[in-house]
Design a protein around this motif. Structure first.
Motif, PDB file in Angstrom:
ATOM      1  N   VAL A  89      37.113  46.729  33.348  1.00 10.01           N
ATOM      2  CA  VAL A  89      38.155  47.805  33.473  1.00 10.01           C
ATOM      3  C   VAL A  89      38.731  47.409  32.000  1.00 10.01           C
ATOM      4  CG1 VAL A  89      40.204  48.450  34.137  1.00 10.01           C
ATOM      5  CG2 VAL A  89      38.505  47.468  35.625  1.00 10.01           C
ATOM      6  N   VAL A  94      41.275  46.807  29.361  1.00 11.96           N
ATOM      7  CA  VAL A  94      42.563  46.285  29.308  1.00 11.96           C
ATOM      8  C   VAL A  94      43.320  46.344  28.203  1.00 11.96           C
ATOM      9  CG1 VAL A  94      42.150  45.096  31.348  1.00 11.96           C
ATOM     10  CG2 VAL A  94      41.772  44.130  29.454  1.00 11.96           C
ATOM     11  N   GLY A 129      42.342  51.486  31.359  1.00  8.00           N
ATOM     12  CA  GLY A 129      41.869  52.071  32.940  1.00  8.00           C
ATOM     13  C   GLY A 129      40.550  52.124  33.034  1.00  8.00           C
ATOM     14  N   VAL A 146      36.702  52.731  33.522  1.00  7.96           N
ATOM     15  CA  VAL A 146      35.654  51.749  34.001  1.00  7.96           C
ATOM     16  C   VAL A 146      34.400  51.950  33.384  1.00  7.96           C
ATOM     17  CG1 VAL A 146      34.358  50.929  36.122  1.00  7.96           C
ATOM     18  CG2 VAL A 146      36.674  51.832  36.305  1.00  7.96           C
ATOM     19  N   GLY A 157      34.017  58.311  42.229  1.00  6.65           N
ATOM     20  CA  GLY A 157      33.671  57.563  43.134  1.00  6.65           C
ATOM     21  C   GLY A 157      34.669  56.368  43.605  1.00  6.65           C
ATOM     22  N   ASN A 174      47.641  34.042  49.681  1.00  7.11           N
ATOM     23  CA  ASN A 174      46.694  35.224  49.412  1.00  7.11           C
ATOM     24  C   ASN A 174      46.576  35.104  48.127  1.00  7.11           C
ATOM     25  OD1 ASN A 174      45.713  36.599  51.999  1.00  7.11           O
ATOM     26  ND2 ASN A 174      47.882  36.949  52.179  1.00  7.11           N
ATOM     27  N   ASN A 175      47.376  35.412  47.196  1.00  2.00           N
ATOM     28  CA  ASN A 175      47.317  35.706  45.706  1.00  2.00           C
ATOM     29  C   ASN A 175      46.724  34.639  44.917  1.00  2.00           C
ATOM     30  OD1 ASN A 175      48.177  38.482  46.004  1.00  2.00           O
ATOM     31  ND2 ASN A 175      50.006  38.152  45.154  1.00  2.00           N
ATOM     32  N   TYR A 209      46.212  28.987  39.885  1.00  2.00           N
ATOM     33  CA  TYR A 209      45.469  30.161  39.188  1.00  2.00           C
ATOM     34  C   TYR A 209      44.815  29.844  38.188  1.00  2.00           C
ATOM     35  CZ  TYR A 209      48.833  33.248  41.556  1.00  2.00           C
ATOM     36  OH  TYR A 209      49.461  34.181  42.422  1.00  2.00           O
ATOM     37  N   MET A 264      53.451  40.322  31.533  1.00  2.00           N
ATOM     38  CA  MET A 264      52.104  40.497  31.770  1.00  2.00           C
ATOM     39  C   MET A 264      51.999  41.552  32.916  1.00  2.00           C
ATOM     40  SD  MET A 264      49.844  36.980  32.345  1.00  2.00           S
ATOM     41  CE  MET A 264      51.270  35.617  32.572  1.00  2.00           C
ATOM     42  N   ILE A 300      46.185  45.777  35.055  1.00  2.62           N
ATOM     43  CA  ILE A 300      45.479  47.071  34.559  1.00  2.62           C
ATOM     44  C   ILE A 300      45.052  47.303  35.797  1.00  2.62           C
ATOM     45  CG2 ILE A 300      44.234  48.701  33.060  1.00  2.62           C
ATOM     46  CD1 ILE A 300      46.361  47.437  31.596  1.00  2.62           C
ATOM     47  N   MET A 301      45.347  48.672  36.495  1.00  2.00           N
ATOM     48  CA  MET A 301      44.298  48.964  37.659  1.00  2.00           C
ATOM     49  C   MET A 301      43.409  50.152  37.200  1.00  2.00           C
ATOM     50  SD  MET A 301      45.710  51.291  40.987  1.00  2.00           S
ATOM     51  CE  MET A 301      46.874  50.210  41.549  1.00  2.00           C
ATOM     52  N   SER A 302      42.269  50.032  37.650  1.00  6.27           N
ATOM     53  CA  SER A 302      41.405  50.926  37.210  1.00  6.27           C
ATOM     54  C   SER A 302      41.473  52.153  37.405  1.00  6.27           C
ATOM     55  CB  SER A 302      39.813  50.674  37.982  1.00  6.27           C
ATOM     56  OG  SER A 302      39.611  51.062  38.994  1.00  6.27           O
ATOM     57  N   GLU A 303      41.277  53.257  36.538  1.00  8.97           N
ATOM     58  CA  GLU A 303      41.286  54.604  36.879  1.00  8.97           C
ATOM     59  C   GLU A 303      40.629  55.262  38.052  1.00  8.97           C
ATOM     60  OE1 GLU A 303      40.917  57.556  33.504  1.00  8.97           O
ATOM     61  OE2 GLU A 303      38.865  56.591  34.139  1.00  8.97           O
ATOM     62  N   ILE A 304      39.265  54.598  38.561  1.00  7.32           N
ATOM     63  CA  ILE A 304      39.030  54.978  39.723  1.00  7.32           C
ATOM     64  C   ILE A 304      39.783  54.588  40.859  1.00  7.32           C
ATOM     65  CG2 ILE A 304      36.928  54.497  41.261  1.00  7.32           C
ATOM     66  CD1 ILE A 304      35.290  54.466  38.713  1.00  7.32           C
ATOM     67  N   HIS A 349      41.476  57.485  43.387  1.00  6.00           N
ATOM     68  CA  HIS A 349      41.323  57.506  44.698  1.00  6.00           C
ATOM     69  C   HIS A 349      42.395  57.501  45.589  1.00  6.00           C
ATOM     70  CE1 HIS A 349      39.263  56.724  48.406  1.00  6.00           C
ATOM     71  NE2 HIS A 349      39.565  55.723  48.542  1.00  6.00           N
ATOM     72  N   LYS A 365      44.722  60.382  45.291  1.00  6.05           N
ATOM     73  CA  LYS A 365      44.126  61.533  46.131  1.00  6.05           C
ATOM     74  C   LYS A 365      44.360  61.363  47.622  1.00  6.05           C
ATOM     75  CE  LYS A 365      39.586  63.114  47.126  1.00  6.05           C
ATOM     76  NZ  LYS A 365      38.216  63.223  46.643  1.00  6.05           N
ATOM     77  N   LYS A 383      51.242  41.244  53.719  1.00  6.98           N
ATOM     78  CA  LYS A 383      50.856  39.990  53.234  1.00  6.98           C
ATOM     79  C   LYS A 383      52.016  39.516  52.053  1.00  6.98           C
ATOM     80  CE  LYS A 383      45.883  41.165  52.610  1.00  6.98           C
ATOM     81  NZ  LYS A 383      45.089  41.623  51.764  1.00  6.98           N
ATOM     82  N   HIS A 399      52.282  35.453  42.416  1.00  9.19           N
ATOM     83  CA  HIS A 399      51.626  36.675  41.729  1.00  9.19           C
ATOM     84  C   HIS A 399      50.873  36.331  40.220  1.00  9.19           C
ATOM     85  CE1 HIS A 399      50.239  40.935  40.541  1.00  9.19           C
ATOM     86  NE2 HIS A 399      50.018  40.830  41.718  1.00  9.19           N
ATOM     87  N   TYR A 445      53.036  37.792  46.716  1.00  6.08           N
ATOM     88  CA  TYR A 445      53.553  39.071  46.593  1.00  6.08           C
ATOM     89  C   TYR A 445      52.764  40.137  46.650  1.00  6.08           C
ATOM     90  CZ  TYR A 445      55.237  42.881  43.661  1.00  6.08           C
ATOM     91  OH  TYR A 445      55.992  44.330  42.906  1.00  6.08           O
ATOM     92  N   ASP A 446      52.839  41.103  47.656  1.00  8.40           N
ATOM     93  CA  ASP A 446      51.858  42.087  47.706  1.00  8.40           C
ATOM     94  C   ASP A 446      52.778  43.438  47.936  1.00  8.40           C
ATOM     95  OD1 ASP A 446      49.453  43.307  50.522  1.00  8.40           O
ATOM     96  OD2 ASP A 446      50.028  43.983  48.241  1.00  8.40           O
TER      97      ASP A 446
END
Lengths: 239, 246, 256
Positions: A72, A74, A114, A116, A145, B36-37, B56, C1, C4-8, C12, C15, C54, C89, C143-144
């Motif tokens: 990804v 960043v 973001g 991929v 996907g 978990n994390n 970490y 900090m 970054i979440m992937s765009e995919i 998803h 949607k 979680k 986290h 942290y979730d």
């Protein structure tokens, strides 16, 4: 018809455990102290030729030259992008390693934060600086996907012996599936089929150690997606 | 160490206020993989001490100016939660926590194979949920398990335990009263495969014989604790180690 | 900090949520599994460890004799603090509580204070001189998503099971902290145009606005907080308020 081998119980070793005292040489994730080989990570004791080492059970992905991985974007610089490939270090993707001609400062026009990408690890030097490329067949920016993240230690289970598991997944779900060595897996297909494929992959990760996995995955998919008897076995090679 | 009490800490039969003899440690409990994390985690109880540790890493080193081009650095942060002690502790690091963080980081740097991860940082967080003397030992004990849980390469797992002196007796694993009103406290951590010492502090008043006796007991106690550390990891992950070849 | 979440993944999830579905299979109104253990810390006068899915949080109560505020000489003092410690986290940094931790503490505090959950008038030791001071300290452990509700639950459960340590200070017998009600917060996030209850970390990352609503046992509103850079419509607000009462009652039953 699958040949069923006897279940091997391999004992878990932890750092400091003695792997051998008979003069074998230290393999991966092992070191020598007072003539004995000891484990340096938690995992399964592994003998290879005359060495004894450990196959790690946990731990992050460390890239090696030749790995194909998903990443990804960043961060963006004027002549490169920083890619998170799930390693302790981000991988810089330089403008000279992409198939486009990118002018200095125009980097964000081609890849943004973001995005991929499917890239290949060229090399990792002694100070762990990673160099990657997108200039190879199949490598590209990925759109649409789903992305599934599993532990990189389970990638070989998803691929299976000679690609048997991954071929089965692709055929039965009619999805494109690409497995990155870093545990990131891309699934593309019709929504419901893709859902099943993702679930199947997550099952493989969870149950990687259990027996008869291929059969159980096959059963699972059959229940969710009726299989057409006349489907040809599509021998698509693994990407 | 500076308190005074009329309480008898060790009676005429050699029994301590919690019923232990001089060489007995408090009950130990070690669990691995509890969060978990975090990449690795562990929970430890030594007597009434309750400690959580998380790791970490290896990951990018922050702050950047601390990066070492030849190896990873181990950054440990030890913290006591406000309700962990009978007199509420104001949140935030105090000088004691900073010192303890430093000596634990140094102890761990000796065992972790840091040369494998240049420029990276291995971040270790220790939270004391409940304190009853010996928190730095419990913390380091938990941190070692958390590191192994995270799959970080290390030479060995490090146990830590304290010896001390109260009412003139050399004792293993001081409890709160013995620590407050006693005459010496010696926390120690070792690398069990070589018996090298990676953490050692002492405060109080001891003769050479008393000190040697204390160390001997503490090292033996550390070896016992070590078995529990290993067992915690094995219990957590043994199932996953079983494999069937296809 | 920031992560970054992937765009995919983002596309998803957007949607799915627009279709009223969530990645973990929950419905838009569903709260994750709640687990509470109280009396986990002996050194505290009250404590609770809470898991919301979680997300895991621990809260401890310390009750100490102290001086009352000059304008309320016969009333006990209640103080709430929270820390987003780095173990919870990978993006949490060490250091003093930042604005997120402070907002969290103040929102949890507001629900407890405004509902009158702790009978502060019963905390007077010597009028004008000495009162009981209740310190509630909350630590995020894992942290979730939705620390607001997890922290509220932990603080409330810790207080409900707390004991005033009279004997420790020579101020009478130990007795339970006087509690009058159980304030419960319900937090929702706006993703696209859909409101989802009890967001997890990923859902929070793609949300534009957040609303936390705290109700008491009678379904009356005691505290609210809108967060995030997006906006909510009046209709959306109305939906959140209805859900806060309904889900609040369900959660109150679970924790007993």
């Amino acid at each position: 018809m699958e040949k069923r081998n006897a279940r091997q119980t391999r004992e878990l070793v932890v750092p400091g455990d003695i792997l051998d005292g008979t003069g074998m040489r230290p393999g991966e994730n092992a070191y020598v102290l007072d003539g004995k080989v000891r484990a340096s990570v938690m995992g399964v004791r592994n003998v290879f030729q005359n060495t004894v080492g450990v196959i790690p059970l946990r731990g992050g992905y460390m890239p090696t030259s030749g790995d194909t991985v998903f990443g990804v974007i960043v961060d963006i610089g004027p002549s490169n992008w920083l890619v998170d490939i799930g390693a302790p270090y981000p991988a810089p993707l330089h403008v000279s390693e992409v198939p486009w001609k990118v002018e200095f400062g125009d980097t964000s026009k081609y890849l943004t934060i973001g995005n991929v990408v499917l890239i290949k690890v060229l090399s990792v030097d002694e100070s762990k600086k990673i160099s990657v490329t997108m200039k190879d067949s199949g490598l590209r920016k990925i759109e649409g996907g789903r992305l599934v993240k599993i532990s990189h230690t389970k990638v070989s289970r998803v691929i299976g012996k000679s690609g048997s598991m991954i071929s089965m997944l692709k055929n039965m779900t009619d999805c494109r599936i690409t497995v990155g060595q870093n545990g990131m897996i891309w699934v593309d297909g019709e929504d419901e089929n893709a859902d099943v494929a993702v679930e199947a992959i997550e099952m493989i990760e969870e149950q990687a150690q259990s027996g008869n996995l291929t059969d159980r995955i096959k059963e699972f998919i059959e229940k969710k997606i009726p299989q057409d008897e006349e489907d040809e076995y599509d021998d698509e090679g693994d990407e | 160490m500076s308190g005074h009490t009329d309480m008898v800490l060790v009676d005429e039969n050699g029994l301590r206020i919690d019923g232990r003899t001089a060489e007995q440690h408090r009950p130990f409990k070690v669990e691995a993989g509890v969060l978990n994390n975090a990449d690795g985690s562990a929970y430890v109880e030594i007597g009434k001490n309750k400690v959580l540790a998380a790791v970490y890493g290896p990951r990018e080193c922050h702050p950047r100016h601390l990066q070492n081009p030849t190896k990873a650095i181990v950054q440990c942060k030890y913290n006591m939660q406000s309700f962990s002690v009978s007199d509420r502790k104001r949140p935030g690091p105090d000088r004691r926590s900073i010192e303890i963080s430093k000596i634990i980081s140094e102890a761990l740097e000796k065992v972790v194979l840091t040369e494998l991860y240049p420029r990276a940082s291995i971040d270790v967080y220790i939270e004391i949920l409940q304190a009853n003397a010996g928190t730095r030992c419990a913390g380091l004990t938990a941190a070692s398990v958390a590191l192994a849980d995270a799959g970080i390469p290390m030479r060995d797992i490090v146990p830590a335990l304290a010896a001390g002196k109260a009412d003139g007796h050399v004792l293993l694993d001081l409890n709160k009263e013995e620590d407050n009103y006693g005459q010496a406290d010696v926390p120690i951590a070792i690398i069990p495969s070589t018996d090298e010492i990676v953490l050692l502090q002492m405060d109080g008043n001891m003769t050479r014989e008393e000190f040697d006796h204390g160390i001997e007991m503490a090292v033996a106690g550390c070896h016992e604790l070590y078995e529990l550390q290993k067992d915690a990891l094995k219990r957590r992950y043994s199932k996953r180690a079983e494999e069937e070849s296809e | 900090m920031t992560e970054i979440m992937s765009e995919i993944k983002r596309d998803h999830m957007l949607k799915l949520i627009a279709d009223g579905k969530r990645l973990d299979g929950r419905g838009v109104e569903d709260v994750r599994k709640i687990q509470v253990i109280t009396d986990v810390i002996e050194s505290a006068d009250g404590s609770a460890r809470v898991k919301l899915g979680k997300t895991e949080v621990i809260a401890g109560v310390k009750i100490i004799p102290g001086t009352p505020f000059p304008d309320t000489p016969n009333i006990g003092v209640l103080t709430t603090g929270a820390e987003l410690i780095p173990m919870a986290h990978p993006t949490f940094e060490s250091g003093p509580p930042g604005e997120d931790a402070i907002e969290l503490a103040r929102v949890v505090d507001r629900g407890i204070r405004e509902s009158g959950m702790v009978d502060v008038e019963a905390l007077c030791i010597t009028p004008g001189e000495e009162v009981w001071m209740c310190f509630v300290d909350i630590y995020a452990l894992d942290y979730d998503g939705n620390l607001f509700d997890a922290a509220n639950l932990a603080a409330v459960c810790a207080l409900k099971s707390a004991t005033i340590p009279g004997e420790q200070y020579g101020k009478g017998e130990n007795k339970p902290l006087p509690i009058t009600c159980t304030p419960i917060s319900v937090t929702e996030c706006k993703v696209g145009n859909t409101l989802i209850v009890d967001p997890n970390f990923d859902e929070e990352q793609i949300s534009s606005a957040r609303l936390t609503v705290t109700t008491d046992d009678n379904g009356n509103f005691r505290a609210m907080q809108k967060g995030g850079c997006g906006s909510i419509t009046l209709d959306e607000l109305s939906l959140c308020l209805d859900r806060a009462v309904e889900k609040g009652a369900e959660i109150r039953k679970i924790i007993g």
